[in-house]
Design a protein around this motif. Structure first.
Motif, PDB file in Angstrom:
ATOM      1  N   VAL A  21       0.826  -1.209   0.000  1.00 56.17           N
ATOM      2  CA  VAL A  21       0.000   0.000   0.000  1.00 56.17           C
ATOM      3  C   VAL A  21       0.865   1.265   0.000  1.00 56.17           C
ATOM      4  O   VAL A  21       0.498   2.269  -0.618  1.00 56.17           O
ATOM      5  CB  VAL A  21      -1.025  -0.011   1.157  1.00 56.17           C
ATOM      6  N   LEU A  22       2.013   1.236   0.636  1.00 57.46           N
ATOM      7  CA  LEU A  22       2.913   2.395   0.589  1.00 57.46           C
ATOM      8  C   LEU A  22       3.489   2.586  -0.807  1.00 57.46           C
ATOM      9  O   LEU A  22       3.549   3.718  -1.322  1.00 57.46           O
ATOM     10  CB  LEU A  22       4.041   2.239   1.617  1.00 57.46           C
ATOM     11  N   ILE A  23       3.906   1.499  -1.427  1.00 57.56           N
ATOM     12  CA  ILE A  23       4.440   1.593  -2.789  1.00 57.56           C
ATOM     13  C   ILE A  23       3.358   2.044  -3.764  1.00 57.56           C
ATOM     14  O   ILE A  23       3.584   2.899  -4.624  1.00 57.56           O
ATOM     15  CB  ILE A  23       5.073   0.254  -3.212  1.00 57.56           C
ATOM     16  N   PHE A  69      -2.532  14.278  -3.842  1.00 57.54           N
ATOM     17  CA  PHE A  69      -2.260  14.318  -2.411  1.00 57.54           C
ATOM     18  C   PHE A  69      -3.303  13.549  -1.608  1.00 57.54           C
ATOM     19  O   PHE A  69      -2.971  12.926  -0.590  1.00 57.54           O
ATOM     20  CB  PHE A  69      -2.152  15.761  -1.915  1.00 57.54           C
ATOM     21  N   MET A  70      -4.572  13.569  -2.040  1.00 56.60           N
ATOM     22  CA  MET A  70      -5.591  12.768  -1.346  1.00 56.60           C
ATOM     23  C   MET A  70      -5.281  11.281  -1.468  1.00 56.60           C
ATOM     24  O   MET A  70      -5.441  10.522  -0.506  1.00 56.60           O
ATOM     25  CB  MET A  70      -6.978  13.064  -1.909  1.00 56.60           C
ATOM     26  N   THR A  71      -4.821  10.857  -2.642  1.00 54.93           N
ATOM     27  CA  THR A  71      -4.457   9.457  -2.836  1.00 54.93           C
ATOM     28  C   THR A  71      -3.286   9.069  -1.937  1.00 54.93           C
ATOM     29  O   THR A  71      -3.297   8.015  -1.292  1.00 54.93           O
ATOM     30  CB  THR A  71      -4.107   9.198  -4.311  1.00 54.93           C
ATOM     31  N   LEU A  72      -2.278   9.923  -1.896  1.00 54.73           N
ATOM     32  CA  LEU A  72      -1.113   9.654  -1.052  1.00 54.73           C
ATOM     33  C   LEU A  72      -1.500   9.615   0.422  1.00 54.73           C
ATOM     34  O   LEU A  72      -1.100   8.699   1.159  1.00 54.73           O
ATOM     35  CB  LEU A  72      -0.033  10.709  -1.295  1.00 54.73           C
ATOM     36  N   SER A  75      -3.512   6.459   1.293  1.00 49.92           N
ATOM     37  CA  SER A  75      -2.686   5.251   1.343  1.00 49.92           C
ATOM     38  C   SER A  75      -1.821   5.237   2.604  1.00 49.92           C
ATOM     39  O   SER A  75      -1.605   4.169   3.191  1.00 49.92           O
ATOM     40  CB  SER A  75      -1.821   5.135   0.091  1.00 49.92           C
ATOM     41  N   ILE A  76      -1.363   6.393   3.052  1.00 49.25           N
ATOM     42  CA  ILE A  76      -0.580   6.444   4.294  1.00 49.25           C
ATOM     43  C   ILE A  76      -1.462   6.101   5.494  1.00 49.25           C
ATOM     44  O   ILE A  76      -1.039   5.358   6.390  1.00 49.25           O
ATOM     45  CB  ILE A  76       0.088   7.825   4.454  1.00 49.25           C
ATOM     46  N   VAL A  77      -2.685   6.612   5.507  1.00 52.25           N
ATOM     47  CA  VAL A  77      -3.607   6.290   6.603  1.00 52.25           C
ATOM     48  C   VAL A  77      -3.903   4.790   6.633  1.00 52.25           C
ATOM     49  O   VAL A  77      -3.899   4.165   7.699  1.00 52.25           O
ATOM     50  CB  VAL A  77      -4.906   7.121   6.479  1.00 52.25           C
ATOM     51  N   THR A  78      -4.130   4.217   5.467  1.00 54.47           N
ATOM     52  CA  THR A  78      -4.384   2.773   5.388  1.00 54.47           C
ATOM     53  C   THR A  78      -3.159   1.984   5.866  1.00 54.47           C
ATOM     54  O   THR A  78      -3.294   0.996   6.598  1.00 54.47           O
ATOM     55  CB  THR A  78      -4.742   2.373   3.949  1.00 54.47           C
ATOM     56  N   VAL A  80      -0.872   2.951   7.973  1.00 55.24           N
ATOM     57  CA  VAL A  80      -0.734   3.095   9.429  1.00 55.24           C
ATOM     58  C   VAL A  80      -1.718   2.185  10.158  1.00 55.24           C
ATOM     59  O   VAL A  80      -1.358   1.528  11.141  1.00 55.24           O
ATOM     60  CB  VAL A  80      -0.924   4.570   9.856  1.00 55.24           C
ATOM     61  N   ARG A  81      -2.951   2.112   9.675  1.00 54.49           N
ATOM     62  CA  ARG A  81      -3.945   1.232  10.302  1.00 54.49           C
ATOM     63  C   ARG A  81      -3.501  -0.227  10.206  1.00 54.49           C
ATOM     64  O   ARG A  81      -3.595  -0.983  11.190  1.00 54.49           O
ATOM     65  CB  ARG A  81      -5.299   1.416   9.636  1.00 54.49           C
ATOM     66  N   TRP A  82      -3.038  -0.641   9.041  1.00 52.63           N
ATOM     67  CA  TRP A  82      -2.585  -2.027   8.881  1.00 52.63           C
ATOM     68  C   TRP A  82      -1.308  -2.291   9.668  1.00 52.63           C
ATOM     69  O   TRP A  82      -1.095  -3.394  10.166  1.00 52.63           O
ATOM     70  CB  TRP A  82      -2.398  -2.357   7.412  1.00 52.63           C
ATOM     71  N   TYR A  83      -0.433  -1.283   9.790  1.00 50.92           N
ATOM     72  CA  TYR A  83       0.782  -1.434  10.582  1.00 50.92           C
ATOM     73  C   TYR A  83       0.424  -1.704  12.043  1.00 50.92           C
ATOM     74  O   TYR A  83       1.006  -2.580  12.680  1.00 50.92           O
ATOM     75  CB  TYR A  83       1.653  -0.180  10.472  1.00 50.92           C
ATOM     76  N   MET A  84      -0.541  -0.947  12.570  1.00 50.57           N
ATOM     77  CA  MET A  84      -0.925  -1.135  13.972  1.00 50.57           C
ATOM     78  C   MET A  84      -1.529  -2.519  14.194  1.00 50.57           C
ATOM     79  O   MET A  84      -1.251  -3.171  15.208  1.00 50.57           O
ATOM     80  CB  MET A  84      -1.898  -0.039  14.408  1.00 50.57           C
TER      81      MET A  84
END
Length: 92
Positions: A21-23, A69-72, A75-78, A80-84
């Protein structure tokens, strides 16, 4: 290196979906900006509408930039949620 940094890299290394998701977010950001710049550069008007060409180009460029920027950000929010979730699963 601090212990929390080791944990961070450990979870990122084992979590393929966070990596993907980050890539994807970075590639989508670059692709949207590139596509938007191409589309805006191809916009030409003739006759009396020529005077609004530059403001329209700026408006469309801002919209493509906002979309990128909304897409970026999403994806960062997603990620972070999956990381947690993965951190709880792996280190919990």
């Amino acid at each position: 290196m601090p212990n929390w940094l080791h944990e961070f890299f450990y979870v990122i290394n084992l979590s393929k979906r966070v990596q993907v998701v980050l890539i994807f977010g970075m590639l989508a950001f670059i692709a949207i900006l590139t596509f938007g710049a191409y589309q805006v550069s191809e916009l030409t008007m003739v006759g009396p509408a020529k005077c609004i060409e530059i403001p329209l180009k700026q408006m469309f460029a801002k919209r493509y930039e906002a979309l990128a920027f909304m897409t970026l950000f999403s994806s960062i929010v997603t990620a972070v949620r999956w990381y947690m979730k993965d951190r709880k699963r792996l280190l919990g």
